[in-house]
Design a protein around this motif. Structure first.
Motif: not given
Length: 610
Positions: A430-441, A550-555, A585-594
């Protein structure tokens, strides 16, 4: 259900200690009854009483629990990810992260261990594909690990039932099923876990008085798994020398060792591109050091002498105390089978003492003797409860009441153990599972790439790099992992580079001193397409881009949560006491990339002591 031993055997044992009067007093056949002989006779008979589950039923129960572990267990160690899941991912899909231990100039890790799992995982990968199907390969591999673990456990259960009777075997089965430590260790992709399987099988062979199998299992666990694990089996080696025919045992051991070491050398040559023996390289590095200046394992963290006691208390609670008291219980007992049971459990004490003396400690190092810890605790429960039952009968002369007292004592111990073990397992999930599910988003790549998009999308991690669950959770071959500088000073992995030789590559940035490479981080966070970390960890604040959640989970927030409530899940109370942060999980909004694109990315450095 089956009764073990046979009913005839039980009847014979009972007739030797049958009470001769309604008061429950015993009449010795040879000498006058004494309290000591009464206790010994009572304990001897009661051990062989009772009903034990058939081994097939026990196996199904263990498989069910191990499959559950495979499906919901978290990844507890970054070394498991970067030193084992990532090379396996590279062999299956052609990309993944390479640690310095896999640099061909060091060659500390044997590819034989990876190949053994690739043989199983490859057909599954062909069925499910190279995109979202990768996660199915991850969990299927875990399920197979769980089945192998169950096979080793049921062998120990069967051996104990044959040697010591159904009662200790029942206790062992219960402890294996509910133990939080076994739930965690049974399905991890680590050499120490494979060594755990083989050491468990070796102890089962001791209970079966089979020195040849003991020799085979110990050698296989050291060569295919973790070389240092052979030290845990030293007491079993004495058993082999005493019980087995020396010439036969030695000749078989030499042949098995030669075959497995030769196989390891051949596999290493195929993958590293040169003749080398990773087993020897590993031992030299940890004993002598990269430059002959002493073992280098301490570069990856130093812990105090009580580290393993505290850790085992977390994962085994009362079981640890019961296991550590078993040598005294067994040595005071006059029952020969108690001595045999102590011998089978002896790797626990040798390994615990040896590993506690080393400065570098990690939880996974103790996995090897987790089943032995349950075995020793089962012996203590059986012996202590029987002793209390016999003492109660001695003083109160009431056999039925004594039996009730003994049953109550055993049930109290087992209920306490089960409650604490389940509370620990629930807390971890319950306390530490967030990293196992966040990438599925992570979205399908077609939805984030345009005509002018780069060939890959970079998923970045900062301070949470060590919780990345592996590239199996990146749902497309076009995703890659990147590292944002969050203050970590050690050496991180970098992508396997097929153009430089793939597994035979020797990146010049690698070193055996855990010194960070200059190019292991992305130059700036704006180069990342996605970012995973804590909400408000400050990593993305250094850039100029806007980000979409894009997603957030409790940790669990360890700093603000009481230790008791984050270590154990206590209904109603834990939800009030434990504090959480958002894992996002964050997504960078469209824009000029380095314009700059990071090198095959970065390097995450676990310990080299596995």
């Amino acid at each position: 259900m089956s009764v073990t031993p046979s009913s005839e055997t039980v009847r014979k044992r009972r007739t030797q200690v049958q009470p001769t009067s309604s008061t429950g007093s015993y009449d010795s056949q040879d000498t006058a009854t004494t309290p000591r002989k009464l206790l010994l006779a009572h304990n001897d008979a009661v051990q062989m009483e009772g009903i034990a589950l058939d081994t097939s039923v026990a196996f199904m129960l263990l498989v069910g629990m191990r499959v559950l572990s495979a499906l919901v267990n978290t990844v507890h160690d970054c070394d498991e990810v970067f030193n084992y899941w990532e090379p396996l991912h590279y062999l299956l899909y052609g990309y993944g992260m390479q640690t310095w231990e896999y640099g061909s100039q060091f060659a500390l890790r044997s590819y034989l261990y990876i190949v053994l799992h690739a043989v199983v995982a490859a057909p599954v990968g062909l069925v499910f594909g190279a995109e979202h199907g990768k996660i199915a390969v991850f969990y299927t591999t875990r399920v197979l690990l769980g089945v192998v673990c169950a096979l080793a456990e049921v062998a120990l259960y069967k051996g104990l039932m044959s040697a010591c009777g159904p009662r200790p075997a029942r206790y062992l089965l219960i402890l294996l099923l509910v133990s939080s430590g076994m739930f965690t260790a049974s399905t991890t992709l680590l050499p120490s876990t494979l060594s755990m399987y083989f050491t468990t099988l070796a102890s089962s062979a001791v209970l079966d008085y089979n020195p040849a199998l003991v020799t085979l299992y110990v050698i296989a666990g050291a060569v295919l798994g973790w070389p240092v694990a052979a030290l845990a089996a030293v007491p079993l080696g004495f058993f082999v020398l005493v019980v087995g025919k020396l010439s036969n045992v030695v000749s078989m051991g030499v042949l098995v060792l030669f075959f497995l070491v030769s196989l390891s050398a051949i596999v290493d040559q195929l993958f590293y591109g040169r003749w080398t023996l990773s087993l020897l390289n590993f031992l030299i590095y940890n004993a002598v050091g990269a430059d002959g200046d002493g073992g280098n394992s301490q570069l990856y963290g130093v812990e105090g002498p009580l580290f393993y006691l505290k850790n085992a208390l977390n994962n085994f609670n009362v079981v640890l105390m019961l296991a550590m008291s078993f040598p005294v219980v067994a040595l005071l007992s006059r029952q020969r089978r108690r001595k045999l049971m102590l011998l089978a459990a002896s790797p626990l004490y040798v390994w615990f003492t040896f590993m506690s003396a080393l400065p570098h400690k990690e939880e996974r190092f103790l996995y090897i003797v987790y089943p032995h810890l349950c075995l020793a605790a089962a012996g203590t429960i059986a012996s202590t409860a029987n002793f209390l039952e016999a003492m109660f009968h001695l003083f109160f002369k009431n056999r039925s009441l004594a039996r009730c007292f003994g049953k109550a004592a055993r049930r109290a111990i087992l209920c306490c153990t089960c409650a604490l073990s389940i509370a620990r397992t629930m807390a971890l999930l319950l306390h530490y599972r967030a990293p196992m599910v966040i990438y599925t988003s992570l979205p399908k790549l077609e939805g984030v790439q345009g005509a002018a998009a780069p060939p890959t999308s970079l998923v970045c991690v900062g301070a949470e790099w060590h919780r990345f669950p592996s590239s199996f959770f990146l749902p497309s071959p076009m995703y890659r992992l990147g590292f944002v500088d969050a203050g970590f000073k050690g050496l991180l992995p970098r992508n396997f580079d097929p153009t430089a030789g793939g597994t035979a590559a020797a990146p010049e940035q690698f070193n055996g001193k855990n010194i960070a490479a200059k190019d292991q981080f992305v130059e700036k966070v704006d180069m990342c397409d996605f970012y995973v970390g804590w909400d408000g960890d400050g990593a993305i604040a250094t850039g100029t881009s806007e980000w979409l959640t894009l997603a957030r989970h409790s940790f669990v927030d360890a700093a603000r949560s009481p230790r008791l409530y984050r270590a154990l899940y206590i209904p109603w109370l834990s939800s009030k006491k434990v504090k959480y942060v958002d894992y996002i999980l964050l997504k960078r909004l469209p824009g000029e990339r380095s314009a700059a694109t990071p090198d095959a990315e970065c390097t995450a450095q676990p310990s080299s002591e596995e």
